[in-house]
Design a protein around this motif. Structure first.
Motif, PDB file in Angstrom:
ATOM      1  N   THR A  48       0.582  -1.382  -0.139  1.00 37.09           N
ATOM      2  CA  THR A  48       0.188  -0.020  -0.226  1.00 37.09           C
ATOM      3  C   THR A  48       0.833   0.871   0.474  1.00 37.09           C
ATOM      4  OG1 THR A  48      -1.529  -1.740   0.945  1.00 37.09           O
ATOM      5  CG2 THR A  48      -2.216   1.133   1.111  1.00 37.09           C
ATOM      6  N   LEU A  49       1.696   0.921   0.744  1.00 39.24           N
ATOM      7  CA  LEU A  49       3.482   2.673   0.835  1.00 39.24           C
ATOM      8  C   LEU A  49       3.126   2.699  -0.880  1.00 39.24           C
ATOM      9  CD1 LEU A  49       5.657   3.042   2.842  1.00 39.24           C
ATOM     10  CD2 LEU A  49       6.375   3.220   0.367  1.00 39.24           C
ATOM     11  N   LEU A  50       3.705   1.802  -1.555  1.00 39.74           N
ATOM     12  CA  LEU A  50       4.236   2.021  -2.833  1.00 39.74           C
ATOM     13  C   LEU A  50       2.650   2.264  -3.437  1.00 39.74           C
ATOM     14  CD1 LEU A  50       6.750  -1.250  -3.358  1.00 39.74           C
ATOM     15  CD2 LEU A  50       7.191   1.311  -2.594  1.00 39.74           C
ATOM     16  N   PHE A  51       1.959   1.725  -3.738  1.00 39.22           N
ATOM     17  CA  PHE A  51       0.907   1.784  -4.257  1.00 39.22           C
ATOM     18  C   PHE A  51       0.707   3.869  -4.169  1.00 39.22           C
ATOM     19  CE2 PHE A  51      -3.828   2.164  -4.585  1.00 39.22           C
ATOM     20  CZ  PHE A  51      -3.867   2.253  -5.914  1.00 39.22           C
ATOM     21  N   LEU A  52       0.665   4.178  -2.849  1.00 39.38           N
ATOM     22  CA  LEU A  52       0.405   5.178  -3.040  1.00 39.38           C
ATOM     23  C   LEU A  52       1.534   6.418  -3.656  1.00 39.38           C
ATOM     24  CD1 LEU A  52      -2.070   6.960  -1.529  1.00 39.38           C
ATOM     25  CD2 LEU A  52      -2.098   4.571  -1.421  1.00 39.38           C
ATOM     26  N   TYR A  53       2.349   5.746  -2.845  1.00 35.27           N
ATOM     27  CA  TYR A  53       3.511   6.472  -4.172  1.00 35.27           C
ATOM     28  C   TYR A  53       3.607   7.217  -5.196  1.00 35.27           C
ATOM     29  CZ  TYR A  53       8.480   7.564  -4.760  1.00 35.27           C
ATOM     30  OH  TYR A  53       9.485   7.991  -5.755  1.00 35.27           O
ATOM     31  N   PHE A  85      -3.419   4.098 -11.723  1.00 32.94           N
ATOM     32  CA  PHE A  85      -3.418   3.298 -10.716  1.00 32.94           C
ATOM     33  C   PHE A  85      -3.910   1.910 -10.820  1.00 32.94           C
ATOM     34  CE2 PHE A  85      -4.715   7.432  -8.960  1.00 32.94           C
ATOM     35  CZ  PHE A  85      -4.730   7.852  -7.367  1.00 32.94           C
ATOM     36  N   GLY A  86      -4.395   1.915 -12.117  1.00 31.36           N
ATOM     37  CA  GLY A  86      -4.763  -0.029 -12.746  1.00 31.36           C
ATOM     38  C   GLY A  86      -3.698  -0.712 -12.583  1.00 31.36           C
ATOM     39  N   SER A  87      -1.938  -0.285 -13.369  1.00 29.31           N
ATOM     40  CA  SER A  87      -1.275  -0.884 -13.287  1.00 29.31           C
ATOM     41  C   SER A  87      -0.622  -0.822 -12.089  1.00 29.31           C
ATOM     42  CB  SER A  87       0.262  -0.234 -14.574  1.00 29.31           C
ATOM     43  OG  SER A  87       0.215   1.056 -13.824  1.00 29.31           O
ATOM     44  N   MET A  88      -0.302  -0.130 -11.544  1.00 31.89           N
ATOM     45  CA  MET A  88       0.277  -0.489 -10.282  1.00 31.89           C
ATOM     46  C   MET A  88      -0.499  -1.724  -8.754  1.00 31.89           C
ATOM     47  SD  MET A  88       3.178   0.778  -9.336  1.00 31.89           S
ATOM     48  CE  MET A  88       3.244   0.266  -7.247  1.00 31.89           C
ATOM     49  N   ILE A  89      -1.611  -1.423  -9.098  1.00 32.88           N
ATOM     50  CA  ILE A  89      -2.523  -3.463  -8.366  1.00 32.88           C
ATOM     51  C   ILE A  89      -2.019  -4.251  -9.749  1.00 32.88           C
ATOM     52  CG2 ILE A  89      -5.138  -3.609  -8.488  1.00 32.88           C
ATOM     53  CD1 ILE A  89      -4.032  -2.030  -5.903  1.00 32.88           C
ATOM     54  N   PHE A  90      -1.799  -4.056 -10.706  1.00 32.61           N
ATOM     55  CA  PHE A  90      -1.845  -5.148 -11.255  1.00 32.61           C
ATOM     56  C   PHE A  90      -0.268  -5.567 -10.259  1.00 32.61           C
ATOM     57  CE2 PHE A  90       0.548  -6.997 -14.840  1.00 32.61           C
ATOM     58  CZ  PHE A  90       0.499  -8.148 -15.137  1.00 32.61           C
ATOM     59  N   VAL A  91       0.585  -4.910 -10.258  1.00 34.09           N
ATOM     60  CA  VAL A  91       2.172  -5.137 -10.606  1.00 34.09           C
ATOM     61  C   VAL A  91       1.163  -6.149  -8.612  1.00 34.09           C
ATOM     62  CG1 VAL A  91       3.641  -4.574  -9.734  1.00 34.09           C
ATOM     63  CG2 VAL A  91       3.287  -3.659 -12.337  1.00 34.09           C
ATOM     64  N   LEU A  92       1.530  -4.897  -7.127  1.00 38.59           N
ATOM     65  CA  LEU A  92       1.036  -5.580  -7.079  1.00 38.59           C
ATOM     66  C   LEU A  92       0.530  -6.618  -6.077  1.00 38.59           C
ATOM     67  CD1 LEU A  92       0.765  -1.799  -5.603  1.00 38.59           C
ATOM     68  CD2 LEU A  92       2.476  -3.109  -5.222  1.00 38.59           C
ATOM     69  N   VAL A  93      -0.197  -6.590  -6.795  1.00 41.38           N
ATOM     70  CA  VAL A  93      -1.204  -7.977  -6.366  1.00 41.38           C
ATOM     71  C   VAL A  93      -0.696  -9.364  -7.100  1.00 41.38           C
ATOM     72  CG1 VAL A  93      -3.539  -9.268  -7.579  1.00 41.38           C
ATOM     73  CG2 VAL A  93      -3.568  -6.908  -6.781  1.00 41.38           C
ATOM     74  N   LEU A 201      -3.479 -15.619 -13.649  1.00 40.81           N
ATOM     75  CA  LEU A 201      -4.105 -14.394 -14.556  1.00 40.81           C
ATOM     76  C   LEU A 201      -4.723 -13.192 -14.078  1.00 40.81           C
ATOM     77  CD1 LEU A 201      -4.926 -15.598 -18.066  1.00 40.81           C
ATOM     78  CD2 LEU A 201      -2.825 -13.925 -17.625  1.00 40.81           C
ATOM     79  N   ALA A 202      -5.385 -13.726 -12.486  1.00 37.95           N
ATOM     80  CA  ALA A 202      -6.053 -13.010 -11.826  1.00 37.95           C
ATOM     81  C   ALA A 202      -5.792 -11.603 -11.390  1.00 37.95           C
ATOM     82  CB  ALA A 202      -6.191 -13.827 -10.593  1.00 37.95           C
ATOM     83  N   PRO A 203      -4.410 -11.011 -11.365  1.00 29.24           N
ATOM     84  CA  PRO A 203      -4.345  -9.461 -11.032  1.00 29.24           C
ATOM     85  C   PRO A 203      -4.371  -9.196 -12.709  1.00 29.24           C
ATOM     86  CG  PRO A 203      -2.174 -11.686 -10.163  1.00 29.24           C
ATOM     87  CD  PRO A 203      -3.231 -12.155 -11.513  1.00 29.24           C
ATOM     88  N   LEU A 204      -4.743  -9.328 -13.443  1.00 21.95           N
ATOM     89  CA  LEU A 204      -4.777  -8.585 -14.756  1.00 21.95           C
ATOM     90  C   LEU A 204      -5.837  -8.365 -14.819  1.00 21.95           C
ATOM     91  CD1 LEU A 204      -3.426  -7.983 -17.386  1.00 21.95           C
ATOM     92  CD2 LEU A 204      -3.873  -9.596 -18.537  1.00 21.95           C
ATOM     93  N   PHE A 208      -7.549  -3.566 -13.749  1.00 26.47           N
ATOM     94  CA  PHE A 208      -8.117  -3.384 -15.553  1.00 26.47           C
ATOM     95  C   PHE A 208      -9.618  -2.602 -14.513  1.00 26.47           C
ATOM     96  CE2 PHE A 208      -5.848  -5.156 -18.786  1.00 26.47           C
ATOM     97  CZ  PHE A 208      -5.982  -4.166 -19.885  1.00 26.47           C
ATOM     98  N   ALA A 209     -10.433  -3.601 -13.971  1.00 29.81           N
ATOM     99  CA  ALA A 209     -11.011  -3.338 -13.460  1.00 29.81           C
ATOM    100  C   ALA A 209     -11.241  -1.927 -12.246  1.00 29.81           C
ATOM    101  CB  ALA A 209     -11.385  -3.985 -11.784  1.00 29.81           C
ATOM    102  N   VAL A 210      -9.701  -1.646 -11.642  1.00 31.03           N
ATOM    103  CA  VAL A 210      -8.772  -0.612 -11.163  1.00 31.03           C
ATOM    104  C   VAL A 210      -9.114   0.783 -11.736  1.00 31.03           C
ATOM    105  CG1 VAL A 210      -7.272   0.825  -9.708  1.00 31.03           C
ATOM    106  CG2 VAL A 210      -8.545  -1.512  -9.014  1.00 31.03           C
ATOM    107  N   PHE A 211      -8.569   0.031 -13.318  1.00 26.16           N
ATOM    108  CA  PHE A 211      -8.151   1.233 -14.673  1.00 26.16           C
ATOM    109  C   PHE A 211      -9.671   2.119 -15.189  1.00 26.16           C
ATOM    110  CE2 PHE A 211      -7.954   1.251 -19.470  1.00 26.16           C
ATOM    111  CZ  PHE A 211      -6.709   2.438 -19.113  1.00 26.16           C
ATOM    112  N   VAL A 212     -10.569   0.424 -15.407  1.00 29.57           N
ATOM    113  CA  VAL A 212     -11.672   1.559 -15.591  1.00 29.57           C
ATOM    114  C   VAL A 212     -12.668   2.239 -14.954  1.00 29.57           C
ATOM    115  CG1 VAL A 212     -11.871  -0.274 -17.652  1.00 29.57           C
ATOM    116  CG2 VAL A 212     -13.120  -0.411 -16.015  1.00 29.57           C
ATOM    117  N   VAL A 213     -12.927   1.682 -13.349  1.00 28.08           N
ATOM    118  CA  VAL A 213     -13.909   2.841 -12.722  1.00 28.08           C
ATOM    119  C   VAL A 213     -12.648   3.918 -12.486  1.00 28.08           C
ATOM    120  CG1 VAL A 213     -13.752   3.013 -10.097  1.00 28.08           C
ATOM    121  CG2 VAL A 213     -14.077   0.437 -11.540  1.00 28.08           C
TER     122      VAL A 213
END
Length: 285
Positions: A48-53, A85-93, A201-204, A208-213
Motif C-alpha cells: 500500500t505504501l508503494l501504491f500511494l507513492y 492506479f490500475g497498473s500498480m494494482i496489477f503489479v502489486l497484486v 492471470l487474476a491480477p490482470l 483493469f477494473a481499477v483502471f476503468v473505474v
C-alpha cells in the motif's frame, strides 16, 4: 460412501470438479503465533505504501503540468492517472498474492471478511497495515517537495464542484462494487479448478477494473474505491475539504464491497440455495 474430489454433489446432485474452501472462523487465534501472518501484514503495509507513492506522485505531477500551462493532452492526463492506479494494482497484486492475498485495499479486505474468506483478526490487521502504509506512502511524496505537494492538492480525494454528496457516494458504491466483484470472480475456486491459467492471470482483470473505474469516476470524486488511499492523502494533506468528504470514501466502498460479497456468494454461487438444501437434508431422517 464418501465421495471423492470430482464427485462432490452440488445442489440438485450435479457433480462438480472442485472443492470450495470451508468458511474461515470468525476469530483465528492460532494465526497470531505464526510468522506467516505477520509477514502477510508487512506485505500489505509495503504494497500500500508503494501504491500511494507512485499514484499520488502521478496525480500531483499531472496537476503541476496543467498549472504551468502545458497542453492537457501532452502529459499523462486522466487516462494516464487511471493507468497508473490500475497498473500498480496489477503489479502489486501479482507480487503479494502468494503472501497476503494482495488485498491492498480495506474495501477488498472487508468484502472477503464478509464472505468468510479471512478471519476478523487478519482483516483488522490488514486494514490497519493498509492505512498506515498509505499514510507513509503519501508522507514520502510530501517529504520530497512539501510546497509542490501542497500547491497541487496532495492527491486528496474531494467531491468535485457540480456534484452533490449523493452522486459522490453512488460513484464510490458502484466503483467499489465493480472492483470487489472482479476480485471474487478472478479468485473463484471454481474458475481456478477448470482453467489452470486463471490464478496466474487474476491480477490482470483486477488491475483493469481499477483502471476503468478511475476513468469513470475521476471527474466526480477523484476516485477513492480504497479507503486507505483516501485516508492517507487526507492525513498528510490535512485540509478541511478533504476531511469534510472523507466519510464518502469509507461508507461508499464498504457498501459496495458488501453488495459485491452478497451478490457473488449468494446469487452467483448460490450460497443461499445450498444453505436451504443443506437445512432440508438435515431435517429429513
Amino acid at each position: 460412501m464418501t465421495q471423492e474430489v470430482g464427485e462432490v454433489a452440488e445442489v440438485g446432485d450435479t457433480p462438480k470438479d472442485y472443492h470450495d474452501p470451508p468458511p474461515v472462523s470468525f476469530i483465528e487465534p492460532k494465526e497470531l503465533i505464526k510468522w506467516s501472518f505477520y509477514r502477510a501484514v508487512i506485505a500489505e503495509f509495503v504494497a500500500t505504501l508503494l501504491f500511494l507513492y507512485v499514484t499520488v506522485l502521478t496525480v500531483i505531477g499531472y496537476k503541476g503540468q496543467i498549472d504551468k500551462g502545458a497542453d492537457p493532452c501532452g502529459g499523462v492526463g486522466i487516462l494516464g492517472i487511471a493507468w497508473a492506479f490500475g497498473s500498480m494494482i496489477f503489479v502489486l497484486v501479482y507480487c503479494t498474492a502468494g503472501i497476503s492475498g494482495g488485498h491492498i485495499n480495506p474495501a477488498v479486505t472487508f468484502g472477503l471478511f464478509l464472505a468468510r474468506k479471512v478471519s476478523f483478526n487478519r482483516a483488522f490487521m490488514y486494514i490497519v497495515a493498509q492505512c498506515l502504509g498509505a499514510i507513509c506512502g503519501v508522507g514520502i511524496v510530501k517529504g520530497f517537495n512539501p510546497t509542490y505537494y501542497n500547491n497541487y492538492g496532495g492527491g486528496a480525494n474531494e467531491l468535485a464542484d457540480g456534484y452533490n454528496k449523493a452522486a459522490g457516494l453512488g460513484a464510490e458504491i458502484i466503483g467499489t462494487f465493480v472492483l470487489v466483484y472482479t476480485v471474487f470472480s478472478a479468485t473463484d475456486p471454481k474458475r481456478s479448478a477448470r482453467d489452470s491459467f486463471v490464478p496466474v492471470l487474476a491480477p490482470l482483470p483486477i488491475g483493469f477494473a481499477v483502471f476503468v473505474v478511475h476513468l469513470a469516476t475521476i471527474p466526480i470524486t477523484g476516485t477513492g474505491i480504497n479507503p486507505a488511499r483516501s485516508l492517507g492523502a487526507a492525513v498528510i494533506y490535512n485540509k478541511e475539504k478533504a476531511w469534510d468528504d472523507q466519510w464518502i470514501f469509507w461508507v461508499g466502498p464498504c457498501i459496495g464491497a458488501a453488495i459485491a460479497a452478497f451478490y457473488h456468494q449468494f446469487i452467483l454461487r448460490a450460497g443461499a440455495a445450498r444453505a436451504i438444501e443443506s437445512f432440508r437434508s438435515s431435517t429429513h431422517v
